[in-house]
Every structure is written in structure tokens, then in C-alpha cells.
Design a protein around this motif. Structure first.
Motif, short mmCIF file in Angstrom:
data_model
loop_
_atom_site.label_atom_id
_atom_site.label_comp_id
_atom_site.label_asym_id
_atom_site.label_seq_id
_atom_site.Cartn_x
_atom_site.Cartn_y
_atom_site.Cartn_z
N UNK A 109 0.86 -1.19 0.00
CA UNK A 109 0.00 0.00 0.00
C UNK A 109 0.89 1.24 0.00
N UNK A 110 0.80 2.03 -1.05
CA UNK A 110 1.64 3.23 -1.18
C UNK A 110 0.78 4.44 -1.51
N UNK A 111 1.39 5.60 -1.43
CA UNK A 111 0.64 6.84 -1.66
C UNK A 111 0.18 6.97 -3.10
N UNK A 112 0.94 6.43 -4.04
CA UNK A 112 0.60 6.56 -5.45
C UNK A 112 0.08 5.25 -6.05
N UNK A 113 -0.24 4.29 -5.22
CA UNK A 113 -0.73 3.01 -5.72
C UNK A 113 -2.04 3.14 -6.48
N UNK A 114 -2.20 2.33 -7.52
CA UNK A 114 -3.40 2.42 -8.35
C UNK A 114 -4.32 1.21 -8.19
N UNK A 115 -3.78 0.05 -7.84
CA UNK A 115 -4.58 -1.17 -7.67
C UNK A 115 -4.59 -1.54 -6.19
N UNK A 116 -5.76 -1.55 -5.60
CA UNK A 116 -5.87 -1.85 -4.18
C UNK A 116 -6.01 -3.35 -3.96
N UNK A 117 -5.24 -3.92 -3.03
CA UNK A 117 -5.29 -5.37 -2.78
C UNK A 117 -6.48 -5.75 -1.91
N UNK A 118 -7.67 -5.68 -2.48
CA UNK A 118 -8.88 -6.06 -1.75
C UNK A 118 -8.92 -7.58 -1.61
N UNK A 119 -9.82 -8.06 -0.75
CA UNK A 119 -9.86 -9.49 -0.43
C UNK A 119 -10.08 -10.35 -1.67
N UNK A 120 -10.99 -9.95 -2.57
CA UNK A 120 -11.25 -10.75 -3.77
C UNK A 120 -10.02 -10.85 -4.65
N UNK A 121 -9.28 -9.75 -4.75
CA UNK A 121 -8.06 -9.76 -5.56
C UNK A 121 -7.02 -10.69 -4.96
N UNK A 122 -6.88 -10.66 -3.64
CA UNK A 122 -5.91 -11.53 -2.96
C UNK A 122 -6.26 -13.00 -3.20
N UNK A 123 -7.55 -13.34 -3.11
CA UNK A 123 -7.96 -14.72 -3.33
C UNK A 123 -7.68 -15.17 -4.76
N UNK A 124 -7.90 -14.29 -5.72
CA UNK A 124 -7.58 -14.62 -7.11
C UNK A 124 -6.09 -14.90 -7.28
N UNK A 125 -5.27 -14.10 -6.63
CA UNK A 125 -3.83 -14.28 -6.75
C UNK A 125 -3.39 -15.58 -6.08
#
Length: 234
Positions: A109-125
């Protein structure tokens, strides 16, 4: 059969029941037959030779004929803390990190981040980790953590910690070789802010560069992963 199949829960007895997704793959895609012997792995380092005894559309059962601890891990443990790129580039990043032997992936998580690691995204990964591990014959699953801030990453950093930034000095192989654990921190497409770079330096991270060109997030991640995992072990 040459394909490998993931066993989410290591068998406590001789019988193994594959989950629904793996069972459907065996029954419908691979058209498995009774008596076929397949390779299963539990993601914790054990590989199994399994003879299929029951084949249903949603449930395939087998008997363990042999098992062995088989490690195909890199010589040092590498954690990549990465501000995730957008879209399908995330899955591609994960697949290649698995193939290269990365131990942990921390969505940053950074100040200029564009893609947020939400729970659904983490599960897909995490599902992508399993599929990539099946393909490249890796028996330990790469861990995909929940999203973390820079402060959280710094709190548990190993001695060999690097933040990749164009302003840094060229990374030296000799500094990596003796390390058993390495942390590489990679920023978003817009880069780290000056404050974030300064904070990393204050926490003892080395600010390093991979060269004069500006790399995409996933390119930088795979470049440092290749460098770290290809070096001879400590």
C-alpha cells in the motif's frame, strides 16, 4: 498422466479426496481412469503418487502409494513487497514469481498506488499461485499476504532489504550472496514519493537501482527475483 494436482489438506491416512475443482479437472478434462496414478502435492513440500480408486464428476478419490519430501525452492528466501499493477498484469506477475522461486509476495500500500489489494483480488492471486505451482512443479506454495503498508513491511524486514528506485546506486551481487533472506520493495507505476524513499532509508533499507531505464512494476519485480534466485546459495 503428466499433470499435477493440488491437495489442499494433506492426507492423514492412505485415502485422498480431491476437491471439486481438481476432481472436475481429473474427470472431465484429463478423462482419468480407475487405476491411473497421478502426482499430488500439498503445498508444504510433500509430493504423492496417488492411484485413483473412485472417479465421479465432482469427487475423485485415490490411494497414496508413496510420498516424498521434494523441494525445488530457491537457495535463499525472497520476499517481494510490490505495489500491484492493474488488471491481468497481477496474475502474470504472480505466475512468474512462483516460477522463479519467490517465497512471499506482499501487496504494498503506497501513496501513489493504483490497484488496491482487496480481499477478492488476494484470493484470485492465491488461486493463481496454485495453478502456477502445478505447472512449474513447485511443491511449496508462494505465500500471498494481505496488503501491508511500508511501515508494516519495515517492521519485519531482514538485514538484506532493498528499495528499488531510479535514484539508488547499482545493486551489488556481493551484498546479496551471503544473505539467507532478502526483501525487495517495489513501488507503483507513479513511483515512490520522496518521503517514502527517505523513510525506507531511515529504516535501514538500501536504495538501489536496476539500471538507467524506467521499468514497469512487474518487470522490476522479475528482474530482482531473477537476480536473487539465480545467485549461488549462502
Amino acid at each position: 498422466m503428466s499433470e499435477r494436482f493440488f491437495i489442499e489438506y494433506p492426507p492423514k491416512a492412505a485415502e485422498v479426496t480431491f476437491d471439486e475443482a481438481e476432481s472436475q479437472h481429473l474427470a472431465k478434462v484429463m478423462r482419468a481412469n480407475l487405476g491411473d496414478v497421478v502426482v499430488g502435492f500439498d503445498g508444504k513440500g510433500t509430493e504423492y503418487q496417488i492411484e485413483l480408486t473412485t472417479i465421479g464428476k465432482k469427487k475423485v478419490v485415490g490411494t497414496v502409494r508413496s510420498q516424498a519430501e521434494v523441494s525445488r525452492e530457491a537457495s535463499r528466501r525472497l520476499t517481494l513487497a510490490v505495489a500491484l499493477p492493474k488488471g491481468d498484469r497481477q496474475r502474470w506477475l504472480v505466475e512468474k514469481c512462483v516460477e522463479l522461486g519467490v517465497t512471499r509476495l506482499v501487496p504494498l500500500l503506497t501513496k501513489r498506488g493504483v490497484a488496491q489489494p482487496v480481499e477478492k483480488a488476494i484470493e484470485r492471486l492465491r488461486r493463481a499461485v496454485v495453478e502456477a505451482s502445478k505447472q512449474c512443479e513447485r511443491n511449496h506454495l508462494m505465500v500471498v499476504e494481505q496488503g501491508q503498508s511500508l511501515e508494516e513491511v519495515f517492521a519485519s524486514r531482514p538485514a538484506a532489504s532493498y528499495l528499488l528506485h531510479p535514484s539508488g546506486e547499482a545493486i551489488h551481487h556481493d551484498a546479496i550472496v551471503p544473505a539467507k533472506e532478502v526483501l525487495a520493495i517495489i513501488g507503483p507505476e507513479g513511483g515512490f514519493t520522496d518521503e517514502e524513499v527517505a523513510e525506507a532509508a531511515e529504516h535501514g533499507c538500501q536504495i538501489v537501482s536496476l539500471g538507467p531505464r524506467i521499468l514497469r512494476v512487474e518487470t522490476a519485480a522479475l528482474a530482482i527475483a531473477t537476480l536473487v534466485t539465480a545467485l549461488p546459495g549462502p
